[in-house]
Enzyme design. Structure first.
Site, PDB file in Angstrom:
ATOM      1  N   LYS A 180      13.010 -23.212  11.248  1.00 55.02           N
ATOM      2  CA  LYS A 180      14.365 -22.849  11.681  1.00 55.02           C
ATOM      3  C   LYS A 180      15.230 -24.089  11.838  1.00 55.02           C
ATOM      4  CE  LYS A 180      12.567 -18.676  13.784  1.00 55.02           C
ATOM      5  NZ  LYS A 180      11.922 -18.134  14.985  1.00 55.02           N
TER       6      LYS A 180
ATOM      7  N   ARG B 139       0.858  -1.199   0.000  1.00 53.77           N
ATOM      8  CA  ARG B 139       0.000   0.000   0.000  1.00 53.77           C
ATOM      9  C   ARG B 139       0.886   1.238   0.000  1.00 53.77           C
ATOM     10  NH1 ARG B 139      -1.798  -0.454   5.302  1.00 53.77           N
ATOM     11  NH2 ARG B 139       0.018  -1.779   5.550  1.00 53.77           N
TER      12      ARG B 139
HETATM   13  P1  NAP Z   1       5.266  -7.239   8.538  1.00 53.23           P
HETATM   14  O1  NAP Z   1       5.411  -6.316   9.693  1.00 53.23           O
HETATM   15  O2  NAP Z   1       3.980  -7.934   8.305  1.00 53.23           O
HETATM   16  O3  NAP Z   1       5.611  -6.391   7.218  1.00 53.23           O
HETATM   17  C1  NAP Z   1       5.500  -6.910   5.922  1.00 53.23           C
HETATM   18  C2  NAP Z   1       5.800  -5.810   4.919  1.00 53.23           C
HETATM   19  O4  NAP Z   1       5.834  -6.401   3.614  1.00 53.23           O
HETATM   20  C3  NAP Z   1       4.753  -4.714   4.881  1.00 53.23           C
HETATM   21  O5  NAP Z   1       5.366  -3.448   4.706  1.00 53.23           O
HETATM   22  C4  NAP Z   1       3.911  -5.076   3.646  1.00 53.23           C
HETATM   23  O6  NAP Z   1       3.398  -3.957   2.950  1.00 53.23           O
HETATM   24  C5  NAP Z   1       4.958  -5.737   2.766  1.00 53.23           C
HETATM   25  N1  NAP Z   1       4.308  -6.714   1.879  1.00 53.23           N
HETATM   26  C6  NAP Z   1       3.661  -7.843   2.241  1.00 53.23           C
HETATM   27  N2  NAP Z   1       3.190  -8.476   1.134  1.00 53.23           N
HETATM   28  C7  NAP Z   1       3.569  -7.712   0.096  1.00 53.23           C
HETATM   29  C8  NAP Z   1       3.356  -7.821  -1.304  1.00 53.23           C
HETATM   30  N3  NAP Z   1       2.656  -8.827  -1.833  1.00 53.23           N
HETATM   31  N4  NAP Z   1       3.888  -6.866  -2.095  1.00 53.23           N
HETATM   32  C9  NAP Z   1       4.552  -5.821  -1.571  1.00 53.23           C
HETATM   33  N5  NAP Z   1       4.776  -5.666  -0.251  1.00 53.23           N
HETATM   34  C10 NAP Z   1       4.285  -6.592   0.565  1.00 53.23           C
HETATM   35  O7  NAP Z   1       6.397  -8.367   8.569  1.00 53.23           O
HETATM   36  P2  NAP Z   1       7.710  -8.418   9.484  1.00 53.23           P
HETATM   37  O8  NAP Z   1       7.354  -8.815  10.867  1.00 53.23           O
HETATM   38  O9  NAP Z   1       8.520  -7.181   9.273  1.00 53.23           O
HETATM   39  O10 NAP Z   1       8.464  -9.684   8.840  1.00 53.23           O
HETATM   40  C11 NAP Z   1       9.093  -9.592   7.585  1.00 53.23           C
HETATM   41  C12 NAP Z   1       9.883 -10.888   7.317  1.00 53.23           C
HETATM   42  O11 NAP Z   1      10.879 -11.038   8.317  1.00 53.23           O
HETATM   43  C13 NAP Z   1       9.040 -12.180   7.352  1.00 53.23           C
HETATM   44  O12 NAP Z   1       9.546 -13.079   6.395  1.00 53.23           O
HETATM   45  C14 NAP Z   1       9.302 -12.717   8.748  1.00 53.23           C
HETATM   46  O13 NAP Z   1       9.147 -14.114   8.821  1.00 53.23           O
HETATM   47  C15 NAP Z   1      10.746 -12.314   8.940  1.00 53.23           C
HETATM   48  N6  NAP Z   1      11.129 -12.185  10.341  1.00 53.23           N
HETATM   49  C16 NAP Z   1      10.437 -11.371  11.181  1.00 53.23           C
HETATM   50  C17 NAP Z   1      10.817 -11.262  12.496  1.00 53.23           C
HETATM   51  C18 NAP Z   1      10.041 -10.358  13.442  1.00 53.23           C
HETATM   52  O14 NAP Z   1      10.393 -10.326  14.627  1.00 53.23           O
HETATM   53  N7  NAP Z   1       9.065  -9.610  12.998  1.00 53.23           N
HETATM   54  C19 NAP Z   1      11.926 -11.984  12.985  1.00 53.23           C
HETATM   55  C20 NAP Z   1      12.647 -12.810  12.099  1.00 53.23           C
HETATM   56  C21 NAP Z   1      12.235 -12.893  10.781  1.00 53.23           C
HETATM   57  P3  NAP Z   1       2.252  -3.029   3.580  1.00 53.23           P
HETATM   58  O15 NAP Z   1       2.942  -2.340   4.719  1.00 53.23           O
HETATM   59  O16 NAP Z   1       1.873  -2.128   2.497  1.00 53.23           O
HETATM   60  O17 NAP Z   1       1.193  -3.982   4.035  1.00 53.23           O
END
Ligand code: NAP
Length: 441
Positions: free
Chosen positions: A207, A50
């Protein structure tokens, strides 16, 4: 001078918990990063769903054209932080085809890959880094692939899911049952609205697959990982654990095992297990993570810290970006994945460990002997046995409980024993079966 070098262009896909923190680090630490890399790091764009949502990033940098962003000529490194498996896989493959190095934290994607991403990176001579995919800020991927590259890893065991570790720690310290500890974790933001990925062990299994792959140079996917979650753990289990001077942890275990005929195999498994209070993993509380590696020459090495959260995870991502950027500036690649061993995956039945079995039994003579006979028939040797009375709310004795702790036995032998116990007239029910890890036979 670093700043006179051609800049290294970075595209960040995703501006959520992790992506926004990575962008902040790139912007706030620009001078230091440039000095470490030998060239400035320049953010070329941020891919999101978005574009018009309110963000702390200049609107001109935002795009929903992911394909367009990852194939731009001025982008050298693509940082994938969107999740889940798709569209991330497609974006990464497109980036690699266009000669970009890739950094990702996407454990679900990596654990579902049978090597296509690594092969694509190999063909394109680019880096594919994923330190943040396991245990957030804690360095485990690089130590395994680089620092311990000269050693032979025997076992990697860890607490790699903060949500379940928080829930189990709560149950232990407050005596809460599973449902109230989960509700608590949700209020504090540790558990998702749908907690299944965490509490059923899927996240830890992803993991484990990644750790087993790199530790044993073998393709291991999440489907190869034996998995049990924590939803059946009860306050009674913690009472029994305490009596054994143990606690209960959800462990991800990756192990090199040798079959009876001498065949080397890889076992990857996730389950809640009793861990002696003296074991280093027993003291890992709350949402923290820890990984213990045992290798032939190094002995035991332990890594501990914050396993999730936007900022800690961004630290690991930023480290990978610096590594990939340095390689770009110096004109090389970092160490790549090695899958030369391709050991077979051991079925859970072949895995040998110790067990704790608790069962509700008839309160009459001879029951203990009948129970012990079922263990003996299958050569599951008993290390410790305890029989206690079960009382109702009024203090009346209404039955008995037998708790057995075994020496090492295969999962197949133990499962067969449990089935036989369930068929015994004197056994009302087998209340709980847990593995006991982290002890000698
Ligand atoms: P998140 O907060 O849900 O953010 C996802 C982001 O990706 C959002 O900005 C979203 O856009 C964008 N997105 C999702 N689908 C998309 C699409 N089809 N096209 C374009 N943009 C898209 O996720 P997160 O927690 O940061 O995690 C991101 C990754 O890191 C994941 O693979 C997760 O498994 C990994 N990870 C996360 C953590 C953690 O603690 N959070 C730890 C280790 C690994 P919008 O903002 O516009 O919706």
């Amino acid at each position: 001078m670093a700043t006179e070098q051609k800049p290294v262009g970075v595209a960040v896909l995703g501006y959520g918990n992790v992506g926004s923190e990575v962008v902040r680090i790139i912007e706030n630490s620009a001078a230091d990063l440039a000095a470490r890399i030998g060239a400035p790091l320049v953010l070329r764009g941020v891919g999101v769903r978005r574009v018009n949502a309110n963000r702390g990033v200049p609107i001109g940098l935002l795009t929903d054209d992911i394909d367009g962003l990852v194939s731009r000529d001025d982008v050298d490194i693509v940082v994938e932080l969107m999740g889940p498996v798709e569209p991330a896989r497609k974006a990464i493959l497109t980036a690699i085809e266009h000669g970009k190095s890739v950094v990702t934290a996407n454990k679900a994607l990596l654990a579902s890959s049978t090597g296509d991403l690594a092969r694509a990176a190999e063909r394109a001579h680019v880096d594919l880094y994923f330190e943040a995919a396991v245990a957030g800020a804690i360095p485990v991927i690089r130590p395994l692939t680089q620092s311990l590259a000269g050693d032979t890893v025997q076992r990697v065991a860890g607490i790699v899911n903060g949500t379940t570790n928080y829930i189990l720690s709560e149950m232990e310290t407050t005596g809460a049952d599973y449902a109230s500890a989960l509700a608590d974790a949700s209020v504090l933001g540790y558990a998702e609205a749908d907690p299944s990925a965490d509490v059923d062990g899927y996240d830890a299994a992803s993991k484990a697959a990644i750790l087993a792959s790199i530790a044993f140079h073998t393709t291991v996917t999440a489907d190869d990982v034996y998995r049990e979650g924590i939803t059946a753990i009860t306050p009674d289990d913690f009472v029994s654990a305490r009596a054994l001077n143990c606690t209960i942890k959800l462990l991800a275990i990756c192990e090199r095992i040798t079959d009876a005929d001498g065949t080397e195999m890889v076992s990857a498994r996730v389950y809640p297990a009793l861990v002696p209070a003296t074991h280093p993993l027993a003291t890992v509380g709350g949402a923290f993570n820890a990984v213990v590696v045992e290798a032939e020459a190094s002995g035991r090495v332990m890594f501990y810290g914050q396993g999730a959260g936007g900022t800690p995870t961004a630290s690991a991502v930023a480290g990978d970006i610096v590594m990939a950027a340095r390689n770009r500036v110096q004109g090389g690649r970092g160490p790549r994945e090695s899958k030369y061993a391709q050991l077979p995956i051991a079925p859970i039945g072949k895995v040998s460990t110790r067990y704790y079995v608790s069962m509700d039994v008839a309160d009459k003579p001879g029951v203990l002997a009948a129970v012990a006979a079922e263990f003996a028939k299958r050569e599951v040797s008993i290390a410790e046995v305890r029989q206690e009375g079960v009382v109702d709310d009024g203090g009346q004795r209404v039955g008995a409980r037998i708790v057995v702790v075994t020496h090492r036995a295969t999962d197949a032998a133990l499962s067969e024993t449990v089935r036989a116990l369930e068929d015994l007239d004197a056994v009302a029910s087998v209340a709980s079966v847990l593995r006991l890890e982290g002890t000698n036979p």
